[in-house]
Design a protein around this motif. Structure first.
Motif, PDB file in Angstrom:
ATOM      1  N   ASP A   1      79.257   3.111  86.878  1.00  0.00           N
ATOM      2  CA  ASP A   1      78.415   4.272  87.168  1.00  0.00           C
ATOM      3  C   ASP A   1      77.860   4.110  88.579  1.00  0.00           C
ATOM      4  O   ASP A   1      77.148   3.146  88.871  1.00  0.00           O
ATOM      5  CB  ASP A   1      77.277   4.370  86.150  1.00  0.00           C
ATOM      6  N   LEU A   2      78.168   5.097  89.436  1.00  0.00           N
ATOM      7  CA  LEU A   2      77.791   4.978  90.836  1.00  0.00           C
ATOM      8  C   LEU A   2      76.574   5.816  91.202  1.00  0.00           C
ATOM      9  O   LEU A   2      76.479   6.357  92.299  1.00  0.00           O
ATOM     10  CB  LEU A   2      78.994   5.306  91.730  1.00  0.00           C
ATOM     11  N   GLY A   3      75.633   5.901  90.279  1.00  0.00           N
ATOM     12  CA  GLY A   3      74.297   6.362  90.602  1.00  0.00           C
ATOM     13  C   GLY A   3      74.210   7.813  91.010  1.00  0.00           C
ATOM     14  O   GLY A   3      75.154   8.588  90.922  1.00  0.00           O
ATOM     15  N   GLY A   4      73.031   8.172  91.451  1.00  0.00           N
ATOM     16  CA  GLY A   4      72.755   9.532  91.865  1.00  0.00           C
ATOM     17  C   GLY A   4      71.363   9.612  92.436  1.00  0.00           C
ATOM     18  O   GLY A   4      70.811   8.622  92.929  1.00  0.00           O
ATOM     19  N   ALA A   5      70.785  10.808  92.333  1.00  0.00           N
ATOM     20  CA  ALA A   5      69.474  11.049  92.941  1.00  0.00           C
ATOM     21  C   ALA A   5      68.320  10.867  91.965  1.00  0.00           C
ATOM     22  O   ALA A   5      67.162  11.076  92.336  1.00  0.00           O
ATOM     23  CB  ALA A   5      69.435  12.453  93.535  1.00  0.00           C
ATOM     24  N   SER A   6      68.611  10.482  90.727  1.00  0.00           N
ATOM     25  CA  SER A   6      67.553  10.248  89.754  1.00  0.00           C
ATOM     26  C   SER A   6      66.582   9.185  90.258  1.00  0.00           C
ATOM     27  O   SER A   6      67.001   8.133  90.753  1.00  0.00           O
ATOM     28  CB  SER A   6      68.156   9.793  88.424  1.00  0.00           C
ATOM     29  N   GLN A   7      65.276   9.450  90.144  1.00  0.00           N
ATOM     30  CA  GLN A   7      64.293   8.473  90.612  1.00  0.00           C
ATOM     31  C   GLN A   7      64.286   7.230  89.736  1.00  0.00           C
ATOM     32  O   GLN A   7      64.139   6.109  90.224  1.00  0.00           O
ATOM     33  CB  GLN A   7      62.892   9.115  90.645  1.00  0.00           C
ATOM     34  N   GLU A   8      64.456   7.418  88.426  1.00  0.00           N
ATOM     35  CA  GLU A   8      64.483   6.275  87.523  1.00  0.00           C
ATOM     36  C   GLU A   8      65.891   5.680  87.495  1.00  0.00           C
ATOM     37  O   GLU A   8      66.877   6.387  87.653  1.00  0.00           O
ATOM     38  CB  GLU A   8      64.088   6.692  86.101  1.00  0.00           C
ATOM     39  N   PRO A   9      66.000   4.378  87.277  1.00  0.00           N
ATOM     40  CA  PRO A   9      67.331   3.747  87.197  1.00  0.00           C
ATOM     41  C   PRO A   9      67.954   3.943  85.815  1.00  0.00           C
ATOM     42  O   PRO A   9      68.187   2.983  85.077  1.00  0.00           O
ATOM     43  CB  PRO A   9      67.026   2.279  87.486  1.00  0.00           C
ATOM     44  N   LEU A  10      68.246   5.209  85.474  1.00  0.00           N
ATOM     45  CA  LEU A  10      68.724   5.529  84.138  1.00  0.00           C
ATOM     46  C   LEU A  10      69.996   4.763  83.788  1.00  0.00           C
ATOM     47  O   LEU A  10      70.159   4.305  82.652  1.00  0.00           O
ATOM     48  CB  LEU A  10      68.964   7.041  84.018  1.00  0.00           C
ATOM     49  N   ALA A  11      70.895   4.615  84.745  1.00  0.00           N
ATOM     50  CA  ALA A  11      72.151   3.919  84.460  1.00  0.00           C
ATOM     51  C   ALA A  11      71.915   2.481  84.015  1.00  0.00           C
ATOM     52  O   ALA A  11      72.660   1.943  83.190  1.00  0.00           O
ATOM     53  CB  ALA A  11      73.057   3.959  85.690  1.00  0.00           C
ATOM     54  N   VAL A  12      70.876   1.852  84.556  1.00  0.00           N
ATOM     55  CA  VAL A  12      70.542   0.487  84.153  1.00  0.00           C
ATOM     56  C   VAL A  12      70.132   0.458  82.682  1.00  0.00           C
ATOM     57  O   VAL A  12      70.564  -0.418  81.911  1.00  0.00           O
ATOM     58  CB  VAL A  12      69.416  -0.085  85.031  1.00  0.00           C
ATOM     59  N   TYR A  13      69.322   1.430  82.266  1.00  0.00           N
ATOM     60  CA  TYR A  13      68.886   1.482  80.871  1.00  0.00           C
ATOM     61  C   TYR A  13      70.084   1.714  79.943  1.00  0.00           C
ATOM     62  O   TYR A  13      70.179   1.105  78.866  1.00  0.00           O
ATOM     63  CB  TYR A  13      67.869   2.599  80.672  1.00  0.00           C
ATOM     64  N   LEU A  14      70.998   2.592  80.354  1.00  0.00           N
ATOM     65  CA  LEU A  14      72.187   2.851  79.541  1.00  0.00           C
ATOM     66  C   LEU A  14      73.064   1.608  79.463  1.00  0.00           C
ATOM     67  O   LEU A  14      73.597   1.283  78.399  1.00  0.00           O
ATOM     68  CB  LEU A  14      72.972   4.019  80.124  1.00  0.00           C
ATOM     69  N   ARG A  15      73.212   0.912  80.573  1.00  0.00           N
ATOM     70  CA  ARG A  15      74.002  -0.333  80.582  1.00  0.00           C
ATOM     71  C   ARG A  15      73.443  -1.338  79.587  1.00  0.00           C
ATOM     72  O   ARG A  15      74.184  -1.937  78.790  1.00  0.00           O
ATOM     73  CB  ARG A  15      73.992  -0.937  81.981  1.00  0.00           C
ATOM     74  N   ASP A  16      72.147  -1.524  79.633  1.00  0.00           N
ATOM     75  CA  ASP A  16      71.534  -2.529  78.769  1.00  0.00           C
ATOM     76  C   ASP A  16      71.620  -2.132  77.300  1.00  0.00           C
ATOM     77  O   ASP A  16      71.811  -2.982  76.420  1.00  0.00           O
ATOM     78  CB  ASP A  16      70.075  -2.749  79.179  1.00  0.00           C
ATOM     79  N   ALA A  17      71.504  -0.837  77.028  1.00  0.00           N
ATOM     80  CA  ALA A  17      71.569  -0.371  75.638  1.00  0.00           C
ATOM     81  C   ALA A  17      72.974  -0.516  75.073  1.00  0.00           C
ATOM     82  O   ALA A  17      73.148  -0.911  73.907  1.00  0.00           O
ATOM     83  CB  ALA A  17      71.107   1.078  75.551  1.00  0.00           C
ATOM     84  N   THR A  18      74.004  -0.219  75.865  1.00  0.00           N
ATOM     85  CA  THR A  18      75.368  -0.394  75.370  1.00  0.00           C
ATOM     86  C   THR A  18      75.705  -1.877  75.214  1.00  0.00           C
ATOM     87  O   THR A  18      76.388  -2.271  74.265  1.00  0.00           O
ATOM     88  CB  THR A  18      76.392   0.287  76.298  1.00  0.00           C
ATOM     89  N   ALA A  19      75.205  -2.694  76.128  1.00  0.00           N
ATOM     90  CA  ALA A  19      75.459  -4.136  76.028  1.00  0.00           C
ATOM     91  C   ALA A  19      74.827  -4.727  74.776  1.00  0.00           C
ATOM     92  O   ALA A  19      75.386  -5.635  74.148  1.00  0.00           O
ATOM     93  CB  ALA A  19      74.933  -4.849  77.274  1.00  0.00           C
ATOM     94  N   ALA A  20      73.668  -4.200  74.412  1.00  0.00           N
ATOM     95  CA  ALA A  20      72.975  -4.690  73.220  1.00  0.00           C
ATOM     96  C   ALA A  20      73.539  -4.105  71.934  1.00  0.00           C
ATOM     97  O   ALA A  20      73.166  -4.544  70.839  1.00  0.00           O
ATOM     98  CB  ALA A  20      71.485  -4.359  73.325  1.00  0.00           C
ATOM     99  N   GLY A  21      74.409  -3.106  72.049  1.00  0.00           N
ATOM    100  CA  GLY A  21      74.955  -2.446  70.875  1.00  0.00           C
ATOM    101  C   GLY A  21      74.029  -1.409  70.294  1.00  0.00           C
ATOM    102  O   GLY A  21      74.272  -0.896  69.197  1.00  0.00           O
ATOM    103  N   SER A  22      72.969  -1.053  71.000  1.00  0.00           N
ATOM    104  CA  SER A  22      72.024  -0.048  70.503  1.00  0.00           C
ATOM    105  C   SER A  22      72.639   1.339  70.487  1.00  0.00           C
ATOM    106  O   SER A  22      72.292   2.175  69.638  1.00  0.00           O
ATOM    107  CB  SER A  22      70.766  -0.027  71.380  1.00  0.00           C
TER     108      SER A  22
END
Length: 398
Positions: free
Chosen positions: A97-118
């Motif tokens: 995921d190559l990011g965007g203009a979102s102020q929050e690092p949403l992609a980081v949260y999605l990465r961590d959630a998929t890695a955890a199996g959530s």
């Protein structure tokens, strides 16, 4: 696991008689040695072809259709769940995921959630933001919005360094920046650089010091030259690049992610007023101005010798359609072998993940299956009906 055929992610053709032993999320044995011992589950995929899990090196999950950057983070997070499921079901076990203009690092949260199996989804490697000069491709600030800036905007050495370090604090896997303008942004031009050499040297230099590789949005020659000189690892799009600059990528060992399908979409819709009614007016004007050069983008890329990694820009169009990059590449002149390796072993090399994109002893057990031989029919990749990620089955036939 057994099947009629298999491809290892590097070879020139499929091989008959797949036999793959998976244990603890890894491929333990391949071929005749992969005999099932007592108590080992045998999964027979019949007349299918088994391949390594696919890799899309350019997606956007932070900015999903029918959401806006001003929407609540919770709403945009929920909107990303369906694309994550679609990508995984289509056989893409890893995406960048190559990011965007979102102020929050949403992609980081999605990465961590998929890695955890959530939540279900591919393995994610992420750049939290698109770092951009003011009035550049990633600047989403509205002139009517007063002093409020929208996007990871940074001008000058000090600011670009600060943004890189901020993304590192967000635990980025990659740093993404815009070296030129783009087609879909209002106040720049795709044939113009937006950062000086000094700014790019500082940006890539501090990222390198932090152990973070850089990807750049870059459409045209001068921005690409500056990014390559700074030490970027991958160039995204390069839609207006000349053959000489594409060969510069090859000589410099820089990967190219050409995103052909999204260019074709825009060109096909150039005369469709309905398509453009809700888009930045300047986008259509810029597209028309560069249409002839854009139509030759695929052919220029297919004849260059740069290492081409598969990437789609999904998010600019529905994520479920990212498989269309495969026929877009073959239509542009890529061989089936070059297309398939671009989405497996070469993509894994770009991501510095030698355990991915290959069926080999010790590799991560990311495996997919399709009903026929993709070397004969590339559109077989639209019919993935078995998906295993890290040894866990996420989709099974029937």
């Amino acid at each position: 696991m057994t099947a009629a055929r298999w491809w290892d992610g590097t070879g020139d053709a499929v091989q008959p008689g797949a036999r793959i032993l998976v244990c603890g999320g890894k491929i333990e044995k391949v071929g005749r040695e992969a005999a099932a011992g007592h108590g080992v589950r045998v999964l027979d995929l019949g007349e299918r072809t088994v391949l390594p899990g696919l890799i899309d090196c350019h997606v956007h999950l932070s900015e999903v259709a029918n959401t806006a950057l001003t929407d609540a983070l919770s709403l945009r997070t929920l909107a990303a769940l369906a694309p994550l499921r679609e990508l995984l079901a289509a056989g893409f076990t890893t995406v960048r995921d190559l990011g965007g203009a979102s102020q929050e690092p949403l992609a980081v949260y999605l990465r961590d959630a998929t890695a955890a199996g959530s939540i279900p989804g591919p393995r994610l490697l992420v750049a939290p933001h698109l770092i951009s000069a003011r009035a550049g491709h990633g600047d989403r600030t509205s002139l009517a919005a007063g002093a409020t800036e929208l996007g990871a905007v940074a001008d000058g050495v000090d600011e670009v360094v600060r943004h890189v370090r901020s993304d590192a604090r967000h635990r980025a896997d990659w740093i993404k920046f815009a070296a030129t303008g783009g087609m879909t942004s209002p106040s720049d031009a795709p044939d113009r650089p937006t950062y000086t050499q000094a700014e790019l040297d500082a940006l890539v230099g501090v990222a390198t010091d932090l152990g973070l590789p850089c990807a750049t949005h870059a459409f045209s020659d001068e921005g690409i030259r500056r990014a390559v000189s700074a030490g970027v690892r991958s160039v995204e799009h390069a839609c207006l690049a000349t053959p000489d600059v594409l060969e510069l990528l090859a000589r410099s060992g820089v990967y190219l992610v050409p995103t052909l399908h999204v260019v074709n979409i825009f060109l096909e819709q150039i005369d469709n007023d309905d398509f453009w009614h809700d888009k930045v007016p300047e986008s259509r004007e810029k597209l028309a101005r560069h249409a002839d050069t854009l139509r030759r983008h695929g052919r220029r890329v297919s004849t260059c010798t740069a290492r081409v990694a598969f990437g789609t820009d999904a998010g600019m169009f529905p994520h479920a359609d990212n498989w269309r990059e495969f026929p877009a590449m073959t239509s542009a002149g890529f061989t089936a072998h070059r297309v398939l390796t671009s989405a497996t072993s070469i993509a894994a090399d770009l991501l510095d993940r030698p355990d991915l994109g290959r069926i080999a002893r010790g590799a991560t057990a990311d495996l997919i299956a399709v009903p026929s031989d993709p070397f004969r029919d590339i559109e077989a990749l639209h019919h993935v009906d078995f998906v295993m990620r890290t040894g866990h089955i996420h989709r099974a036939p029937g």
